[in-house]
Design a protein around this motif. Structure first.
Motif, mmCIF file in Angstrom:
data_model
loop_
_atom_site.group_PDB
_atom_site.id
_atom_site.type_symbol
_atom_site.label_atom_id
_atom_site.label_comp_id
_atom_site.label_asym_id
_atom_site.label_seq_id
_atom_site.Cartn_x
_atom_site.Cartn_y
_atom_site.Cartn_z
ATOM 1 N N ALA A 53 -37.761 -32.731 73.862
ATOM 2 C CA ALA A 53 -36.785 -33.268 74.682
ATOM 3 C C ALA A 53 -36.210 -32.071 75.230
ATOM 4 O O ALA A 53 -36.077 -31.983 76.541
ATOM 5 N N VAL A 54 -36.046 -31.137 74.398
ATOM 6 C CA VAL A 54 -35.308 -29.965 75.209
ATOM 7 C C VAL A 54 -36.390 -29.167 76.242
ATOM 8 O O VAL A 54 -35.907 -28.773 77.334
ATOM 9 N N THR A 56 -38.767 -30.641 77.870
ATOM 10 C CA THR A 56 -39.077 -31.342 78.919
ATOM 11 C C THR A 56 -37.891 -31.148 79.873
ATOM 12 O O THR A 56 -38.270 -31.455 80.981
ATOM 13 N N ILE A 57 -36.641 -31.158 79.430
ATOM 14 C CA ILE A 57 -35.643 -31.371 80.374
ATOM 15 C C ILE A 57 -35.730 -29.830 81.074
ATOM 16 O O ILE A 57 -35.262 -29.714 82.115
ATOM 17 N N ALA A 58 -35.861 -28.915 80.355
ATOM 18 C CA ALA A 58 -35.540 -27.567 80.646
ATOM 19 C C ALA A 58 -36.652 -27.062 81.586
ATOM 20 O O ALA A 58 -36.650 -25.671 82.205
ATOM 21 N N PRO A 61 -35.969 -26.429 85.751
ATOM 22 C CA PRO A 61 -34.955 -25.348 85.904
ATOM 23 C C PRO A 61 -35.426 -24.050 85.328
ATOM 24 O O PRO A 61 -35.463 -23.025 86.372
ATOM 25 N N THR A 62 -36.149 -23.959 84.445
ATOM 26 C CA THR A 62 -36.730 -22.580 83.880
ATOM 27 C C THR A 62 -37.922 -22.202 85.128
ATOM 28 O O THR A 62 -37.705 -21.138 85.314
#
Length: 216
Positions: A53-54, A56-58, A61-62
């Motif tokens: 999840a981390v 996928t979310i990041a 933006p990264t």
């Protein structure tokens, strides 16, 4: 005596038949056929690795942050041709060229033999642009070498070319691959995010920047 003679003949015929079988099929096949068949469970393919999840979310933006840094480098060192100046990285590239291609480090007059690149017409584009974003079209400018160098480009240096996009994509790999690996992405998963992202970046830029200068 007749019984044993018949037995000997029978055994001889069986031995002869066995030898012929070995000659035709080979010993491994015979013994392999004699072994009992063992049912083996078919291997099931490993399930694909999923990104957490981390990660996928990041991811987006990264990628945006990495693209911003690399776009700055491309814009400054390639498009504005600051690579052509005398600095540490330029001297490093000169030494590499000397090592592999025996390219002279200095000219005959003693000046450094700088490696020059062309920034795709971006510098000439700035020279052609007024403060209100309109482009120079007066005869004096049109006779200049800078204006002539842009004549072969329909967008006159305002668009991201395939060459620039490819250069920036390759330039992003050394930073994107390890960062996305830390986020849990595999090599192919990283490319599945990076390549479409670079394409969208170029498309959005080309939809916005040329029209700002009155170009199609």
């Amino acid at each position: 005596g007749g019984f044993f003679s018949a037995m000997r003949v029978t055994m001889a015929l069986m031995a002869l038949a066995h030898v012929q079988t070995l000659m035709v099929n080979g010993p491994h096949r015979v013994w392999a056929d004699a072994r009992p068949h063992v049912l083996r469970r078919a291997r099931t393919p490993a399930s694909p690795q999923m990104v957490g999840a981390v990660g996928t979310i990041a991811a987006l933006p990264t990628l945006y942050a990495l693209m911003s840094v690399n776009e700055y480098c491309t814009h400054r060192w390639y498009q504005h041709e600051e690579f052509n100046r005398d600095h540490a990285f330029q001297r490093f590239c000169q030494r590499v060229a000397f090592l592999f291609r025996r390219r002279p480090l200095f000219k005959l007059d003693g000046r450094r033999n700088l490696i020059k690149i062309w920034g795709g017409g971006h510098v000439e584009h700035h020279a052609e642009t007024y403060d209100d974003m309109s482009l120079k079209k007066d005869p004096r400018w049109r006779r200049s070498k800078a204006a002539a160098s842009l004549d072969s480009d329909l967008f006159r240096g305002t668009a991201f070319t395939w060459q620039t996009t490819g250069l920036m994509t390759v330039q992003m790999l050394p930073s994107t691959l390890p960062v996305f690996m830390l986020l849990g992405f595999s090599f192919m998963q990283t490319l599945a995010v990076l390549l479409p992202g670079m394409l969208v970046h170029a498309l959005v830029w080309n939809m916005l920047h040329p029209p700002m200068h009155g170009l199609p």
